[in-house]
Design an enzyme around this catalytic site. Structure first.
Site, PDB file in Angstrom:
ATOM      1  N   TYR A  29       1.062  -1.468   0.027  1.00 26.11           N
ATOM      2  CA  TYR A  29       0.044   0.109   0.008  1.00 26.11           C
ATOM      3  C   TYR A  29       1.267   0.828   0.089  1.00 26.11           C
ATOM      4  O   TYR A  29       0.459   2.088  -0.888  1.00 26.11           O
ATOM      5  CB  TYR A  29      -0.626  -0.159   1.194  1.00 26.11           C
ATOM      6  N   LYS A  73      -3.197   8.175   2.255  1.00 24.61           N
ATOM      7  CA  LYS A  73      -4.545   8.629   3.167  1.00 24.61           C
ATOM      8  C   LYS A  73      -4.749   9.217   4.800  1.00 24.61           C
ATOM      9  O   LYS A  73      -4.832   9.238   5.287  1.00 24.61           O
ATOM     10  CB  LYS A  73      -4.751   7.087   3.783  1.00 24.61           C
TER      11      LYS A  73
HETATM   12  P1  NAD Z   1     -11.676   3.252  -8.674  1.00 30.71           P
HETATM   13  O1  NAD Z   1     -11.072   2.863  -9.401  1.00 30.71           O
HETATM   14  O2  NAD Z   1     -13.458   3.575  -8.930  1.00 30.71           O
HETATM   15  O3  NAD Z   1     -12.502   5.185  -8.043  1.00 30.71           O
HETATM   16  C1  NAD Z   1     -11.510   5.964  -7.651  1.00 30.71           C
HETATM   17  C2  NAD Z   1     -11.306   7.704  -8.702  1.00 30.71           C
HETATM   18  O4  NAD Z   1     -10.353   8.067  -8.514  1.00 30.71           O
HETATM   19  C3  NAD Z   1     -12.542   6.405 -10.069  1.00 30.71           C
HETATM   20  O5  NAD Z   1     -12.993   7.661 -10.993  1.00 30.71           O
HETATM   21  C4  NAD Z   1     -10.725   7.892 -11.232  1.00 30.71           C
HETATM   22  O6  NAD Z   1     -11.355   7.928 -12.284  1.00 30.71           O
HETATM   23  C5  NAD Z   1     -10.857   9.118  -9.895  1.00 30.71           C
HETATM   24  N1  NAD Z   1      -9.903   9.542 -10.422  1.00 30.71           N
HETATM   25  C6  NAD Z   1      -8.614   9.116 -10.253  1.00 30.71           C
HETATM   26  N2  NAD Z   1      -7.166  10.714 -10.304  1.00 30.71           N
HETATM   27  C7  NAD Z   1      -7.855  11.100 -10.509  1.00 30.71           C
HETATM   28  C8  NAD Z   1      -7.747  12.592 -10.887  1.00 30.71           C
HETATM   29  N3  NAD Z   1      -6.746  13.367 -11.536  1.00 30.71           N
HETATM   30  N4  NAD Z   1      -8.536  13.283 -11.049  1.00 30.71           N
HETATM   31  C9  NAD Z   1     -10.579  13.489 -11.197  1.00 30.71           C
HETATM   32  N5  NAD Z   1     -10.360  12.020 -10.923  1.00 30.71           N
HETATM   33  C10 NAD Z   1      -9.681  11.135 -10.517  1.00 30.71           C
HETATM   34  O7  NAD Z   1     -12.046   2.549  -6.789  1.00 30.71           O
HETATM   35  P2  NAD Z   1     -12.567   2.807  -5.730  1.00 30.71           P
HETATM   36  O8  NAD Z   1     -12.351   1.790  -4.955  1.00 30.71           O
HETATM   37  O9  NAD Z   1     -14.063   2.896  -5.782  1.00 30.71           O
HETATM   38  O10 NAD Z   1     -11.876   4.122  -5.073  1.00 30.71           O
HETATM   39  C11 NAD Z   1     -12.293   5.317  -4.024  1.00 30.71           C
HETATM   40  C12 NAD Z   1     -11.987   5.617  -2.680  1.00 30.71           C
HETATM   41  O11 NAD Z   1     -12.206   4.794  -2.032  1.00 30.71           O
HETATM   42  C13 NAD Z   1     -10.418   5.891  -3.201  1.00 30.71           C
HETATM   43  O12 NAD Z   1     -10.462   7.680  -2.289  1.00 30.71           O
HETATM   44  C14 NAD Z   1     -10.216   4.671  -3.297  1.00 30.71           C
HETATM   45  O13 NAD Z   1      -8.447   4.577  -2.572  1.00 30.71           O
HETATM   46  C15 NAD Z   1     -11.215   4.559  -2.175  1.00 30.71           C
HETATM   47  N6  NAD Z   1     -11.041   2.838  -1.201  1.00 30.71           N
HETATM   48  C16 NAD Z   1     -11.274   2.158  -1.986  1.00 30.71           C
HETATM   49  C17 NAD Z   1     -11.300   0.621  -1.305  1.00 30.71           C
HETATM   50  C18 NAD Z   1     -11.348  -0.262  -1.956  1.00 30.71           C
HETATM   51  O14 NAD Z   1     -10.995  -1.511  -1.776  1.00 30.71           O
HETATM   52  N7  NAD Z   1     -11.696  -0.467  -3.406  1.00 30.71           N
HETATM   53  C19 NAD Z   1     -11.010   0.565   0.073  1.00 30.71           C
HETATM   54  C20 NAD Z   1     -11.278   1.665   0.943  1.00 30.71           C
HETATM   55  C21 NAD Z   1     -10.997   2.857   0.376  1.00 30.71           C
END
Ligand code: NAD
Length: 256
Positions: free
Chosen positions: A156, A163
């Site tokens: 990570y 984060k």
């Molecule tokens: P995801 O890939 O669907 O979403 C991430 C989003 O960030 C995407 O829509 C992407 O287009 C956007 N993004 C990246 N760079 C960008 C930029 N420069 N400008 C605008 N948008 C941008 O994946 P997700 O898992 O739904 O992630 C959403 C959030 O949840 C993130 O912050 C991620 O760290 C967090 N999260 C995810 C998990 C998991 O296991 N999937 C767990 C905890 C937290």
């Protein structure tokens, strides 16, 4: 009547139908909110547009969160369309794939800055733009985080550092915006299979371990994160701010 009836929500971070932000958008619509979607670039537009249409969302705005001009233009559109904003969802993160595997010692200065800019600073940049639109509206800002902010998870790396910065930003924003009635919280989700998590080395192993050790003995779903987002966006949580709320089957309470 839905829990979010009459509320206007801007959601950043839908890339496809597995995105946490998408489950949040669907849940907000079900609870009666008007929703606008901000998406990263033209590459994701072709997936975002049909999704938006399927839930009756007509306000879709391109916005690269690295660009102050894009952010200004996005919030200006919201001001023009709605005259204000009640809910802002920040569900955005990025780090170079090669820095999400192996040792943190492989982190470059550029990679560090990029991860922190997109995954943490963008929340402050958005909050700055949202503040005038939330005046007198008891606004709610929600961000998405992960337990890797606090504890070490394999691969990570720089995202854990981002984060940690994000969660500290949530607390400082909560204090800074509280006098204007704006609440700022984060949801710390357990591992979910999405585009973002696919970039983290060994994701499947982490999900397996969580399912074995968490009190509920299972992983979570995007819809379960969305349920907590509805609560944090709604008046049910009107005295809750600065929190990191775990939606992780209870994994974070386990020592050994
Ligand atoms: P995801 O890939 O669907 O979403 C991430 C989003 O960030 C995407 O829509 C992407 O287009 C956007 N993004 C990246 N760079 C960008 C930029 N420069 N400008 C605008 N948008 C941008 O994946 P997700 O898992 O739904 O992630 C959403 C959030 O949840 C993130 O912050 C991620 O760290 C967090 N999260 C995810 C998990 C998991 O296991 N999937 C767990 C905890 C937290």
């Amino acid at each position: 009547m839905g829990l979010l009836e009459g509320k206007k929500a801007l959601i950043f971070g839908v890339a496809n139908d597995k995105s946490i932000a998408w489950a949040v958008a669907e849940a907000f619509r079900r609870e009666g909110a008007e929703v606008a979607l901000a998406y990263a670039n033209e590459a994701v537009a072709k997936r975002v547009m049909p999704l938006a249409e399927s839930i009756g969302v007509t306000l879709t705005l391109p916005c690269d969160v690295r660009s102050d001009d894009d952010l200004k233009a996005t919030f200006a559109e919201i001001q023009k369309a709605w005259g204000g904003l009640d809910i802002l969802v920040h569900s955005v993160a990025f780090a170079n794939k090669e820095e999400l595997k192996g040792s943190i010692l492989n982190t470059t200065r550029e990679g560090f800055n990029l991860a922190l800019e997109i995954s943490a600073y963008s929340l402050i940049a958005m909050a700055k733009e949202a503040a005038p639109l939330m005046q007198g509206r008891d606004g709610s800002i929600i961000s998405m985080t992960y337990y890797g902010s606090t504890k070490v998870f394999p691969n990570y790396n720089v995202m854990g550092v981002a984060k940690a910065a994000l969660e500290a930003s949530v607390r400082y924003l909560a204090e800074g915006m509280g006098p204007d009635g704006v609440r700022v919280n984060a949801i710390s989700a357990g591992p979910l299979r999405t585009l973002a998590s696919a970039g983290v080395g060994g994701f499947t192993q982490i999900a397996g371990i969580v399912a074995g050790k968490a009190p509920l003995r299972r992983n979570i779903s995007q819809e379960e994160v969305a349920g907590s987002a509805v609560y944090l966006a709604s008046d049910l949580s009107r005295a809750v701010t600065g929190e990191v709320h775990f939606v992780d089957s209870g994994y974070n309470i386990i020592g050994l």
